[in-house]
Structures are given as structure tokens and as C-alpha cells.
Design an enzyme around this catalytic site. Structure first.
Site, short mmCIF file in Angstrom:
data_model
loop_
_atom_site.label_atom_id
_atom_site.label_comp_id
_atom_site.label_asym_id
_atom_site.label_seq_id
_atom_site.Cartn_x
_atom_site.Cartn_y
_atom_site.Cartn_z
N CYS A 151 39.60 6.10 -5.19
CA CYS A 151 40.11 6.17 -6.18
C CYS A 151 42.21 5.91 -6.95
O CYS A 151 42.60 5.25 -7.05
CB CYS A 151 39.25 5.13 -7.47
SG CYS A 151 38.15 4.56 -6.62
N ASP A 183 32.82 5.33 -10.43
CA ASP A 183 30.89 4.69 -10.99
C ASP A 183 31.16 4.72 -9.35
O ASP A 183 29.73 4.82 -9.48
CB ASP A 183 31.90 3.32 -10.90
CG ASP A 183 31.60 3.94 -12.93
OD1 ASP A 183 32.33 4.43 -12.91
OD2 ASP A 183 31.85 2.44 -13.22
N CYS A 239 40.82 4.13 -10.81
CA CYS A 239 38.75 4.07 -11.25
C CYS A 239 38.81 2.94 -12.44
O CYS A 239 39.64 2.96 -13.32
CB CYS A 239 38.01 5.59 -10.62
SG CYS A 239 36.62 4.51 -10.36
N LYS A 252 37.31 3.31 -15.52
CA LYS A 252 37.54 3.88 -16.43
C LYS A 252 38.66 4.44 -16.95
O LYS A 252 38.85 4.72 -18.44
CB LYS A 252 36.25 4.72 -17.09
CG LYS A 252 34.94 3.79 -17.18
CD LYS A 252 34.26 2.69 -17.36
CE LYS A 252 33.41 2.17 -17.49
NZ LYS A 252 33.34 1.95 -15.49
N CYS A 260 38.40 -0.29 -5.79
CA CYS A 260 37.12 -0.91 -4.48
C CYS A 260 38.08 -2.57 -4.32
O CYS A 260 38.94 -2.76 -5.71
CB CYS A 260 35.89 -1.25 -6.02
SG CYS A 260 35.49 0.02 -5.41
N SER A 297 28.17 -3.94 -12.26
CA SER A 297 29.61 -3.49 -11.82
C SER A 297 30.53 -4.27 -11.23
O SER A 297 29.61 -5.72 -11.48
CB SER A 297 29.63 -2.89 -10.55
OG SER A 297 30.58 -2.67 -9.18
#
EC number: 4.2.1.9
Length: 564
Positions: free
Chosen positions: A51, A83, A124, A126, A196, A474
Site C-alpha cells: 500500500c 490492515d 493504507c 489509517k 486494495c 474491513s
């Protein structure tokens, strides 16, 4: 050439600050650089996953843009917790905590070194809210830049995302696919660096950053591998210097109207439920009153107009192909659903930017729909209320085929035992799986339940089994899933009182989450209930558990919520 310097002179000008200057001379600063605005570049970089693998390269392009605009740029790192790698492990307890650490570390670095403006590069999940929280906390001219999504994988003509891997595990345990088929999906689903690929948490937050106006219009959807991603990096560096010159600060941008627009975009895309938690936290940092009740009202007005995974079949690269976030926002704006007067970091209201923006001559091809003929008539997320969640809960109805469900509770005091039960075939149609003591304080860290939810869907139970938890989900989660139950079990919320066999009613249309147990019986159970001892007595997790607020408050760490 721009020479606006709002803080750096106190650190670097004059005879008394000669010792300060010597440290920057040692890293390449020239005499001329000391007369330029100092622009920080906060880089969330890590090789622990794809990420944020490439963000150091993006930082170099950001610095080029700063230099072209007349500033002097220096980069500093912040952390990344991936994550996807820690899903279903003790490491997931550190995921949400990392959001606070990222905001805190940026505050510490940039306040300590007197930067005048800055750019934050996230990837990513957070890293993005952490950076935006730091933006409004520091309230220095700043711009957010997303690292970009990974390209989707392919298995024949089937487009793959990481969601397919998680669900393939459940399918394997249910005997629906072979180990070789699972391995093939694993090998092909994530072919490049980047985040993702669906409208999961990372892409959701990037889209919302654009809708909020803290990043450049059009910057969310170009893939991580795209040349346009580097172009936006350069332009973001220039934009930070321009914002400094114009005096535009994050709290000028992150207003109620901006948060309203972000919420509209969230519901219109059936984005990640995590975004509600993050927008609440951003609002807290900005000093804006924006609560679950606001989400509830907005969500009832906005349909889903994007067929993006997990609610639809398409990935982020498909949205990019048809015009990206601007095309989505323009549809919402023309339908009167956005507040066009909200200011952006580009120095203009978002409405004016959208009025000028022209879509590419590419058919929408089922990726985007019109507001009056939506992909789904209801918003992507519904806020639920009831005696099981007096302070609210969230349900991702955009990724659920079943909106109403009643069943018997099957209770687990933690995610690990629930996953074992699903894998062993102990979870049956008609069950409401209750996973508790996984909230902000109880876990601590409010971990995501993707391992369990994907196993349920992969086992073919996505429409016959529900899940209720005080933890999170998620962005890749789909099915009858209710999370963020507040108050959490560790804080004495009603979810702590649920027993096996209790009837639970979930109504995503009416916004209801009900435990069908009498008030008298609940009171009897409450008298017998005792709060569990803290799971950690030292270290980061113990500090977080003592400071963190409940999910309906954004799970922020504040002195007001300290149990010290």
C-alpha cells in the site's frame, strides 16, 4: 516568487538561530533556501505491504512541485500498519491505534521544526485519516495526496481484488473450492503495489478526501502505477505553496459543509463503514459538530450510484477509466445533493471546480449511474438504533442483499473463537453471530472482522447468517453485518448482556437493532455483569485503552475520556 513564511523565521532567521540553520545546511540547504517557505512532506512509507511501498518516490515528486512553486521542501516519515496483513491476528489491535500515532507524530515533527506548510502522503487505511486529522489539528496550509490503488488482478475474464482471497478461504473451508483454486486466486489477485482495489477503506478515504476538498480534484483514482499519480504529486507540492500564499488553512476547508459532502459521497458509493469512524474523528479535530445523527439524516437521502466492490462488480481502476471522483461528484452536485459553496485547498469552492470539469468521452459502462436511476435506491450505509445499540451502530446495506433479519444469538467473547466456529461449520443459517469485547477499549483497538465475515460469505452463508459486533469491519466486508455497536461491551453496553439463544432483530430499512429481551431481564443480567479487567497493564495498548472514546465519538484519544 512566493516568500510567505508564517513560522519558519522563528526557527531559522537571525544570529541566534545560526545553530538551527547548520543542521539544515548539513542536509543540503543553501543560503537562498532559508528565505523560502519551509514545506514539510509527511510520508507514510513501509515495505510491510504494497500500500505504501512507493510513497518515497511520490515524495520526491512532491518536493519537485514545492521547489517549482518557490518553496523549500523536507520530508519526514510516519508509520504504517497494514490492515490486510494483520487481519485476524493480535496485530489488528494496532490498526486503529496507528491513526492516532500518525496524527501525533506529524504534529510532533512539524511543530518541532517550524514548517510553514506541508503535504501528507497516505496509502493504507489509517494513514489517510491520520494525516487529515493532523492537517486540521495543526491548521497549517496543507494538502493531502493519496498513494493510489493497486491494479486489479485477473483470472481468465474474472477481475480479482484482495476481497476474493479472503472469501476464497471461507469457500475452501466450506468445500466449495480446492486448495489449488485458492492458491491461484492468492497468486493473481494483487499484481502491483498500491492499496486494495475496491471501494474498501483506503479508496473510500481517498474519495472522501477529494469530496472534502483537502486533496486535488481528480487525484484519488489514478492507480499507484500511473504516470498521472506522479503528476498529481508534483501538483500537490505546488498547491501547498499556493495555499500558503492564499492563506488557506485546513479548518477553512474542513467545515460542516465539507463533512456533509464527504458523507454524501460515502453513501453514494457504499463505501467503507470505517469512514464514519474517521469522519467523526476528523470533525472532532476540526472542532465541527458532526455526529451519527447527521450521517443518519444524510444517508436517507442519498442512493448508491457507483457499482464498486464490494457492493458491485467494479474496482477503483474502472472508476478512474470513466472519469474518476469528479464524474461521481458532478452527478451528485447536479442533483442538488452536494453543498457547492464548500471551499477546497485549490482556493475555489467545490461547486465551481465541478462546473468547469468536463467528463471524458467514455461511456460509464455500468460503473456509474444517475441519481434518478441509481444502482441501489438506498444509501450504502445505515445507522441503526435500538436497545442493543443505544448510542448507535452501523450497517453496510449497500453490500447486503438482505436488509431485514431475525435470528438467535451465537455469542463469542472475541473474534478468534468466532472464526473457529465458522470454519468448523458450527455457524448455521438463522444465527446472529455476536462478537463482543472487540471495541475501542475492550480489544483494545477495535479490530476489523474481515476474517470472520469473509469466511461467512465464502461458506455460502452471507444471506442466512448475520453478525453483530462492537468491533469494526474491513471495507471489503459484505453481507448482513452490523458493527460499531455503542456503547461497547467493555464499557458496559447492552451487547455485554446478550446470551446464546436470545432473539436479535436487524432492520436495515427502519434503522433498528433490537435485542428481544425484556427490560427486567436485562436489568437482572446487568446486576450480575462485572467489567472485565484490562487486557494490558503497560505499553501502547494499555495507554490507548485508557484514553480512547467510544465508536460513536470517533474512537479518538482525548483527556476527557481518560481512565487514568
Amino acid at each position: 516568487m512566493v516568500r510567505v513564511r508564517i513560522r519558519s523565521p522563528s526557527w531559522y532567521d537571525g544570529v541566534d538561530n545560526a545553530p538551527h540553520r547548520v543542521y539544515l545546511r548539513a542536509v543540503g540547504f543553501t543560503e537562498e533556501d532559508f528565505s523560502k517557505p519551509l514545506v514539510g512532506v509527511a510520508v507514510s512509507w513501509s515495505e510491510l505491504g504494497p500500500c505504501n511501498y512507493h510513497t518515497l518516490e511520490l515524495a520526491r515528486y512532491v518536493k519537485e512541485g514545492v521547489k517549482e512553486a518557490g518553496g523549500a521542501a523536507l520530508a519526514a516519515p510516519t508509520i504504517v500498519v497494514n490492515d490486510g496483513i494483520n487481519m485476524g491476528t493480535p496485530g489488528m489491535r494496532y490498526s486503529l491505534i496507528s491513526r492516532e500515532l500518525i496524527a501525533d507524530s506529524i504534529e510532533a515533527q512539524f511543530n518541532a521544526h517550524g514548517v510553514d506548510a506541508w503535504v501528507g502522503i497516505g496509502g493504507c487505511d489509517k494513514t489517510q485519516p491520520g494525516i487529515i486529522m493532523a492537517m486540521v489539528r495543526l491548521n497549517l496550509p496543507s494538502v493531502y495526496l493519496y498513494g493510489g490503488s493497486a491494479e486489479a488482478g485477473w483470472l481468465g475474464e474474472r477481475e480479482l481484488t484482495v476481497e476474493d482471497v479472503f472469501e476464497a478461504v471461507g469457500a475452501y473451508y466450506a468445500g466449495r473450492i480446492t486448495l489449488e483454486e485458492l492458491k491461484r486466486v492468492e497468486e493473481l489477485s494483487f499484481p502491483t503495489y498500491g492499496t486494495c482495489q475496491g471501494m474498501f477503506t483506503a479508496n473510500t478515504m481517498a474519495l472522501l478526501a477529494e469530496a472534502m476538498g483537502v486533496s486535488l480534484l481528480g487525484s484519488a483514482t489514478p492507480p499507484a502505477t500511473s504516470a498521472r499519480r506522479r503528476k498529481f504529486a508534483v501538483e500537490s507540492g505546488k498547491a501547498a505553496v499556493r495555499a500558503l500564499e492564499l492563506g488557506i488553512k485546513p479548518r477553512d476547508v474542513v467545515t460542516y459543509d465539507a463533512l456533509y459532502n464527504a458523507a454524501v459521497a460515502l453513501f453514494a458509493t457504499a463505501g467503507s463503514t470505517n469512514a464514519i469512524l474517521h469522519l467523526l474523528a476528523i470533525a472532532h479535530e476540526a472542532g465541527v459538530k458532526f455526529a451519527l445523527e447527521d450521517f443518519d439524516k444524510i444517508g436517507k437521502r442519498v442512493p448508491v450510484i457507483a457499482a464498486l466492490r464490494p457492493a458491485g462488480p467494479y474496482a477503483m481502476q474502472d472508476l478512474d477509466r470513466v472519469g474518476g471522483v469528479p464524474r461521481l461528484l458532478k452527478k451528485l452536485y447536479k442533483a442538488g445533493l452536494l453543498r457547492g459553496e464548500a471551499l477546497t485547498v485549490e482556493g475555489e469552492p467545490i461547486g465551481k471546480l465541478l462546473e468547469r470539469w468536463e467528463p471524458p468521452a467514455v461511456p460509464e459502462a455500468g460503473v456509474l449511474y444517475d441519481v434518478d436511476r441509481p444502482y441501489k435506491p438506498h444509501g450504502g450505509i445505515r445507522i441503526l438504533w435500538g436497545n442493543l445499540a443505544p448510542r448507535g451502530a452501523v450497517m453496510k446495506i449497500g453490500a447486503a442483499e438482505v436488509l431485514k433479519f431475525e435470528g438467535k444469538a451465537l455469542v463469542f467473547d472475541g473474534e478468534a473463537e468466532a472464526f473457529k466456529a465458522v470454519a468448523a461449520g458450527e455457524v448455521k443459517p438463522g444465527h446472529v453471530v455476536v462478537i463482543r469485547y472487540e471495541g475501542p477499549k475492550g480489544a483494545p483497538g477495535m479490530p476489523e472482522m474481515l476474517k470472520v465475515t469473509a469466511a461467512i460469505v465464502g461458506a455460502g452463508l452471507g444471506e442466512s447468517v448475520a453478525l453483530v459486533t462492537d468491533g469494526r469491519f474491513s471495507g471489503a466486508t459484505r453481507g448482513i453485518m452490523v458493527g460499531h455497536v455503542a456503547p461497547e461491551a467493555a464499557a458496559g453496553g447492552p451487547i455485554a448482556l446478550v446470551e446464546n439463544g436470545d432473539r436479535i432483530v436487524i432492520d436495515g430499512e427502519a434503522g433498528l437493532l433490537k435485542l428481544d429481551v425484556s427490560d427486567e431481564e436485562l436489568e437482572r443480567r446487568r446486576r450480575q455483569w462485572t467489567p472485565p479487567p484490562p487486557k494490558y497493564k503497560g505499553g501502547l495498548l494499555a495507554k490507548y485503552a485508557a484514553l480512547v472514546s467510544q465508536a460513536d465519538q470517533g474512537a479518538v484519544t482525548t483527556p476527557e475520556t481518560c481512565q487514568c
